[in-house]
Design a protein around this motif. Structure first.
Motif, short mmCIF file in Angstrom:
data_model
loop_
_atom_site.label_atom_id
_atom_site.label_comp_id
_atom_site.label_asym_id
_atom_site.label_seq_id
_atom_site.Cartn_x
_atom_site.Cartn_y
_atom_site.Cartn_z
N MET A 53 19.80 24.45 1.83
CA MET A 53 20.40 25.42 0.92
C MET A 53 20.07 26.85 1.34
SD MET A 53 20.03 25.69 -3.23
CE MET A 53 18.41 26.41 -3.19
N GLU A 54 18.83 27.08 1.75
CA GLU A 54 18.44 28.42 2.20
C GLU A 54 19.19 28.80 3.48
OE1 GLU A 54 14.20 28.50 2.58
OE2 GLU A 54 13.89 28.14 0.43
N LYS A 108 16.32 21.84 -0.02
CA LYS A 108 15.99 23.25 -0.23
C LYS A 108 16.13 24.03 1.06
CE LYS A 108 12.80 22.36 -4.04
NZ LYS A 108 11.41 22.41 -4.50
N THR A 109 15.70 23.44 2.17
CA THR A 109 15.82 24.11 3.47
C THR A 109 17.29 24.27 3.85
OG1 THR A 109 13.72 23.12 4.15
CG2 THR A 109 15.14 24.00 5.89
N GLN A 160 12.55 18.70 -0.10
CA GLN A 160 12.42 19.92 0.70
C GLN A 160 13.56 20.05 1.70
OE1 GLN A 160 10.26 22.38 0.11
NE2 GLN A 160 11.28 23.56 1.72
N LEU A 191 23.90 20.20 -7.24
CA LEU A 191 23.10 21.39 -7.42
C LEU A 191 23.96 22.52 -7.97
CD1 LEU A 191 21.43 21.24 -3.90
CD2 LEU A 191 20.48 20.37 -6.03
N ILE A 220 24.04 26.31 -8.23
CA ILE A 220 23.35 27.44 -7.61
C ILE A 220 24.05 28.75 -7.97
CG2 ILE A 220 22.49 26.04 -5.70
CD1 ILE A 220 24.67 27.27 -3.94
N ALA A 249 13.87 21.18 -10.79
CA ALA A 249 14.13 21.81 -9.50
C ALA A 249 13.03 21.47 -8.50
CB ALA A 249 14.24 23.33 -9.66
N GLU A 250 11.82 21.23 -8.98
CA GLU A 250 10.71 20.88 -8.10
C GLU A 250 10.88 19.49 -7.51
OE1 GLU A 250 10.03 21.87 -11.42
OE2 GLU A 250 9.89 23.96 -10.80
N LEU A 274 18.51 28.19 -7.22
CA LEU A 274 18.82 26.88 -7.77
C LEU A 274 18.65 26.91 -9.28
CD1 LEU A 274 19.48 23.88 -7.37
CD2 LEU A 274 17.06 23.48 -6.98
N VAL A 333 13.61 18.26 -6.30
CA VAL A 333 14.60 18.26 -5.22
C VAL A 333 13.87 18.21 -3.88
CG1 VAL A 333 16.44 19.62 -4.14
CG2 VAL A 333 16.26 19.54 -6.62
#
Length: 98
Positions: free
Chosen positions: A54-55, A51-52, A48, A76, A78, A43-44, A63, A46
């Motif tokens: 997705m948020e 991740k942004t 940024q 992904l 989730i 997961a690290e 995740l 993926v």
């Protein structure tokens, strides 16, 4: 007269002997699903940007697992609340419909 009727019957009978029924061909559609090869990543790993995105699109999403294919597209898994979903994104954080 009998010979005429008998001749007509023989001729008509011989014509029907060569009558054949052609098989009816039903067209069939075939679909082939090519499964893309995804390999699991941490997961690290993926980006940024994903991740942004997705948020922003799924607030509070967690995740679970992440996968990547040769085209740098991410799969992904989730969890949002009590629902699980699988979403796809490219490396820039753009969502892909699959």
């Amino acid at each position: 007269m009998k010979k005429l009727i008998l001749s007509a019957a023989i001729i008509l009978g011989s014509m029907s002997a060569f009558a054949t029924i052609l098989p009816v061909q039903n067209p069939q559609n075939q679909s082939v699903l090519l499964q893309e090869e995804y390999t699991e990543v941490q997961a690290e790993a993926v980006p940024q940007a994903i991740k942004t995105a997705m948020e922003k699109a799924y607030p509070g999403a967690i995740l679970g697992k992440a996968y990547i294919n040769k085209n740098k597209e991410y799969k992904l898994e989730i969890t949002v609340g009590d629902q699980n979903a699988t979403v796809y994104a490219d490396a820039e954080g753009n969502w892909i419909n699959k």
